[in-house]
Design a protein around this motif. Structure first.
Motif, PDB file in Angstrom:
ATOM      1  N   ASP A 134     -18.101 -19.233 -22.594  1.00 40.89           N
ATOM      2  CA  ASP A 134     -17.637 -20.488 -22.009  1.00 40.89           C
ATOM      3  C   ASP A 134     -16.125 -20.518 -21.808  1.00 40.89           C
ATOM      4  O   ASP A 134     -15.637 -21.052 -20.816  1.00 40.89           O
ATOM      5  CB  ASP A 134     -18.060 -21.668 -22.891  1.00 40.89           C
ATOM      6  CG  ASP A 134     -19.553 -21.938 -22.796  1.00 40.89           C
ATOM      7  OD1 ASP A 134     -20.202 -21.390 -21.885  1.00 40.89           O
ATOM      8  OD2 ASP A 134     -20.078 -22.698 -23.642  1.00 40.89           O
ATOM      9  N   ASP A 180     -23.795 -12.417 -31.214  1.00 37.90           N
ATOM     10  CA  ASP A 180     -24.695 -11.701 -30.310  1.00 37.90           C
ATOM     11  C   ASP A 180     -24.063 -10.469 -29.677  1.00 37.90           C
ATOM     12  O   ASP A 180     -24.630  -9.883 -28.736  1.00 37.90           O
ATOM     13  CB  ASP A 180     -25.184 -12.650 -29.214  1.00 37.90           C
ATOM     14  CG  ASP A 180     -25.938 -13.836 -29.802  1.00 37.90           C
ATOM     15  OD1 ASP A 180     -26.785 -13.605 -30.675  1.00 37.90           O
ATOM     16  OD2 ASP A 180     -25.668 -14.980 -29.401  1.00 37.90           O
ATOM     17  N   VAL A 203     -23.583  -9.084 -20.676  1.00 40.68           N
ATOM     18  CA  VAL A 203     -24.685  -9.387 -19.755  1.00 40.68           C
ATOM     19  C   VAL A 203     -24.888  -8.376 -18.639  1.00 40.68           C
ATOM     20  O   VAL A 203     -25.991  -8.275 -18.093  1.00 40.68           O
ATOM     21  CB  VAL A 203     -24.538 -10.796 -19.138  1.00 40.68           C
ATOM     22  CG1 VAL A 203     -24.599 -11.869 -20.219  1.00 40.68           C
ATOM     23  CG2 VAL A 203     -23.248 -10.920 -18.334  1.00 40.68           C
ATOM     24  N   ALA A 226     -26.622 -16.678 -16.661  1.00 35.57           N
ATOM     25  CA  ALA A 226     -26.218 -16.017 -17.905  1.00 35.57           C
ATOM     26  C   ALA A 226     -26.169 -17.066 -18.998  1.00 35.57           C
ATOM     27  O   ALA A 226     -25.919 -18.244 -18.726  1.00 35.57           O
ATOM     28  CB  ALA A 226     -24.860 -15.349 -17.751  1.00 35.57           C
ATOM     29  N   PRO A 227     -26.406 -16.681 -20.252  1.00 38.98           N
ATOM     30  CA  PRO A 227     -26.392 -17.653 -21.350  1.00 38.98           C
ATOM     31  C   PRO A 227     -25.031 -18.318 -21.505  1.00 38.98           C
ATOM     32  O   PRO A 227     -23.988 -17.673 -21.372  1.00 38.98           O
ATOM     33  CB  PRO A 227     -26.732 -16.804 -22.580  1.00 38.98           C
ATOM     34  CG  PRO A 227     -27.338 -15.546 -22.039  1.00 38.98           C
ATOM     35  CD  PRO A 227     -26.702 -15.318 -20.716  1.00 38.98           C
ATOM     36  N   ALA A 228     -25.046 -19.592 -21.797  1.00 39.73           N
ATOM     37  CA  ALA A 228     -23.803 -20.311 -22.090  1.00 39.73           C
ATOM     38  C   ALA A 228     -23.550 -20.258 -23.592  1.00 39.73           C
ATOM     39  O   ALA A 228     -24.426 -19.937 -24.380  1.00 39.73           O
ATOM     40  CB  ALA A 228     -23.910 -21.754 -21.615  1.00 39.73           C
ATOM     41  N   CYS A 251     -20.136 -12.740 -20.715  1.00 37.13           N
ATOM     42  CA  CYS A 251     -20.077 -14.164 -20.390  1.00 37.13           C
ATOM     43  C   CYS A 251     -19.777 -14.973 -21.644  1.00 37.13           C
ATOM     44  O   CYS A 251     -20.347 -14.720 -22.715  1.00 37.13           O
ATOM     45  CB  CYS A 251     -21.401 -14.629 -19.795  1.00 37.13           C
ATOM     46  SG  CYS A 251     -21.555 -14.298 -18.030  1.00 37.13           S
ATOM     47  N   PRO A 276     -20.130 -18.568 -17.487  1.00 39.43           N
ATOM     48  CA  PRO A 276     -21.440 -18.443 -16.850  1.00 39.43           C
ATOM     49  C   PRO A 276     -21.484 -18.954 -15.417  1.00 39.43           C
ATOM     50  O   PRO A 276     -22.183 -18.374 -14.573  1.00 39.43           O
ATOM     51  CB  PRO A 276     -22.353 -19.261 -17.764  1.00 39.43           C
ATOM     52  CG  PRO A 276     -21.701 -19.187 -19.106  1.00 39.43           C
ATOM     53  CD  PRO A 276     -20.216 -19.209 -18.817  1.00 39.43           C
ATOM     54  N   ARG A 318     -32.089 -12.653 -33.050  1.00 37.87           N
ATOM     55  CA  ARG A 318     -31.541 -13.773 -32.297  1.00 37.87           C
ATOM     56  C   ARG A 318     -31.934 -13.760 -30.819  1.00 37.87           C
ATOM     57  O   ARG A 318     -32.067 -14.825 -30.201  1.00 37.87           O
ATOM     58  CB  ARG A 318     -30.013 -13.781 -32.407  1.00 37.87           C
ATOM     59  CG  ARG A 318     -29.480 -14.147 -33.785  1.00 37.87           C
ATOM     60  CD  ARG A 318     -27.954 -14.095 -33.807  1.00 37.87           C
ATOM     61  NE  ARG A 318     -27.361 -14.910 -32.778  1.00 37.87           N
ATOM     62  CZ  ARG A 318     -27.109 -16.213 -32.891  1.00 37.87           C
ATOM     63  NH1 ARG A 318     -27.417 -16.844 -34.026  1.00 37.87           N
ATOM     64  NH2 ARG A 318     -26.555 -16.885 -31.896  1.00 37.87           N
ATOM     65  N   ASN A 319     -32.107 -12.554 -30.241  1.00 34.50           N
ATOM     66  CA  ASN A 319     -32.225 -12.455 -28.789  1.00 34.50           C
ATOM     67  C   ASN A 319     -33.476 -11.748 -28.284  1.00 34.50           C
ATOM     68  O   ASN A 319     -33.666 -11.623 -27.084  1.00 34.50           O
ATOM     69  CB  ASN A 319     -31.004 -11.706 -28.229  1.00 34.50           C
ATOM     70  CG  ASN A 319     -29.698 -12.358 -28.628  1.00 34.50           C
ATOM     71  OD1 ASN A 319     -29.357 -13.416 -28.122  1.00 34.50           O
ATOM     72  ND2 ASN A 319     -28.982 -11.748 -29.561  1.00 34.50           N
ATOM     73  N   ARG A 365     -21.656 -13.134 -24.826  1.00 37.53           N
ATOM     74  CA  ARG A 365     -22.819 -12.294 -24.566  1.00 37.53           C
ATOM     75  C   ARG A 365     -22.448 -11.205 -23.577  1.00 37.53           C
ATOM     76  O   ARG A 365     -21.782 -11.464 -22.569  1.00 37.53           O
ATOM     77  CB  ARG A 365     -23.972 -13.127 -23.985  1.00 37.53           C
ATOM     78  CG  ARG A 365     -24.534 -14.151 -24.941  1.00 37.53           C
ATOM     79  CD  ARG A 365     -25.350 -13.523 -26.048  1.00 37.53           C
ATOM     80  NE  ARG A 365     -26.516 -12.822 -25.540  1.00 37.53           N
ATOM     81  CZ  ARG A 365     -27.688 -13.432 -25.287  1.00 37.53           C
ATOM     82  NH1 ARG A 365     -27.838 -14.725 -25.524  1.00 37.53           N
ATOM     83  NH2 ARG A 365     -28.704 -12.735 -24.842  1.00 37.53           N
TER      84      ARG A 365
END
Length: 294
Positions: free
Chosen positions: A189, A152, A247, A239-241, A187, A228, A88-89, A245
């Motif tokens: 949402d 993730d 981070v 940082a990913p939304a 991080c 994020p 995935r990453n 994650r």
């Protein structure tokens, strides 16, 4: 969250990487002492960074693809989640937070009862060698947890069933002055929506802090959940939304001046912001590294 037990301590962090040689070079340039390679029986290998507070970083590669394939086929959660993260990453990142425990069986039952278990328990042993070359066998018992809507990141407790009687003091001395893992930053949402999960896996309350941060206080560290936008405002880095994650890692160092000197000498890009040195993620490093003075 159990009201009778104490919060679980941080044990270590898992950082997938593509190449342990690159990881060793990068971590050494950051001023860390890196341990010799450790080989797992299920195809993965590591080269750890041990801190004097008893925690450590575990840079992880897939050293034997055939053994890893077999492990995934037999539902080895550790290898399966590592593979899922990489698919995935990519090959670099911070995939797991690991808690210390004295009873992995009890933790597994707790995770099952709370609806957060990520799969079957895992027992394994591997050789361990200290900086002087003295060897012993280390044995571990793991219990896994994860959120179904957070693919993730995963979490597990680690019971050290056999602790090697070797001297780690040389491995715990770092040129950058790092002494401890102070906190891990995740991080997502909506931090508050993950409170119940973190209370179950850490056995500690997830409490609101400043600027919408949700903080889980462990006996020896903290986990901070931020959105994020707040993370970028604090660090200057994106940082990913969306999904949860992991981070950034915050290290406590003896002297920020000493750390600054090492980073400059080794031509490491960093930002000096609010009495912190912030190093962007890079190959072999995986996560954003933040250094602050003890």
């Amino acid at each position: 969250m159990s009201t009778s037990a104490t919060p679980r301590p941080l044990d270590h962090l898992v950082l997938p990487t593509a190449d342990l040689g690159i990881a060793r070079e990068r971590l050494s340039a950051l001023g860390f002492t890196v341990a010799p390679i450790g080989v797992h029986p299920f195809g993965t290998e590591n080269a750890c960074v041990y801190l004097s507070d008893g925690t450590f970083l575990e840079p992880l590669v897939v050293g034997d693809a055939a053994k890893a394939d077999e492990a995934v086929a037999t539902k080895n959660v550790f290898v399966a989640r590592d593979r899922q993260f990489r698919v995935r990453n990519g090959e670099e990142g911070l995939s797991a937070i690991v808690f210390g425990t004295e009873d992995a069986d009890a933790d597994h039952k707790t995770f099952v009862d709370a609806g957060v278990s990520a799969g079957d328990r895992l027992d394994f042993s591997r050789p361990f060698k200290d900086a002087s070359g003295k060897a012993d066998m280390a044995s571990f018992r793991l219990a896994f947890a994860a959120e179904t809507d957070a693919p993730d990141a995963f979490f597990f407790t680690c019971e050290r069933a056999n602790v090697p009687q070797v001297d780690r003091s040389a491995l715990q001395a770092h040129a950058n002055g790092a002494k401890r893992l102070a906190s891990i930053i995740a991080c997502v949402d909506d931090p508050a929506s993950h409170a119940r999960f973190f209370e179950a896996v850490a056995n500690a309350p997830a409490l609101p802090a400043a600027n919408g941060v949700l903080q889980v206080i462990l006996p020896n560290a903290a986990i901070e959940l931020v959105d994020p936008a707040a993370f970028k405002a604090d660090t200057g880095l994106g940082a990913p939304a969306g999904n949860l994650r992991l981070v950034a890692i915050v290290f406590g160092v003896a002297s920020l001046t000493q750390t600054n000197k090492i980073l400059r000498a080794n031509v490491i890009e960093f930002d000096h912001r609010d009495n912190r040195l912030i190093v962007p993620a890079a190959p072999g490093q995986g996560a954003i590294f933040i250094f602050e003075e003890l």
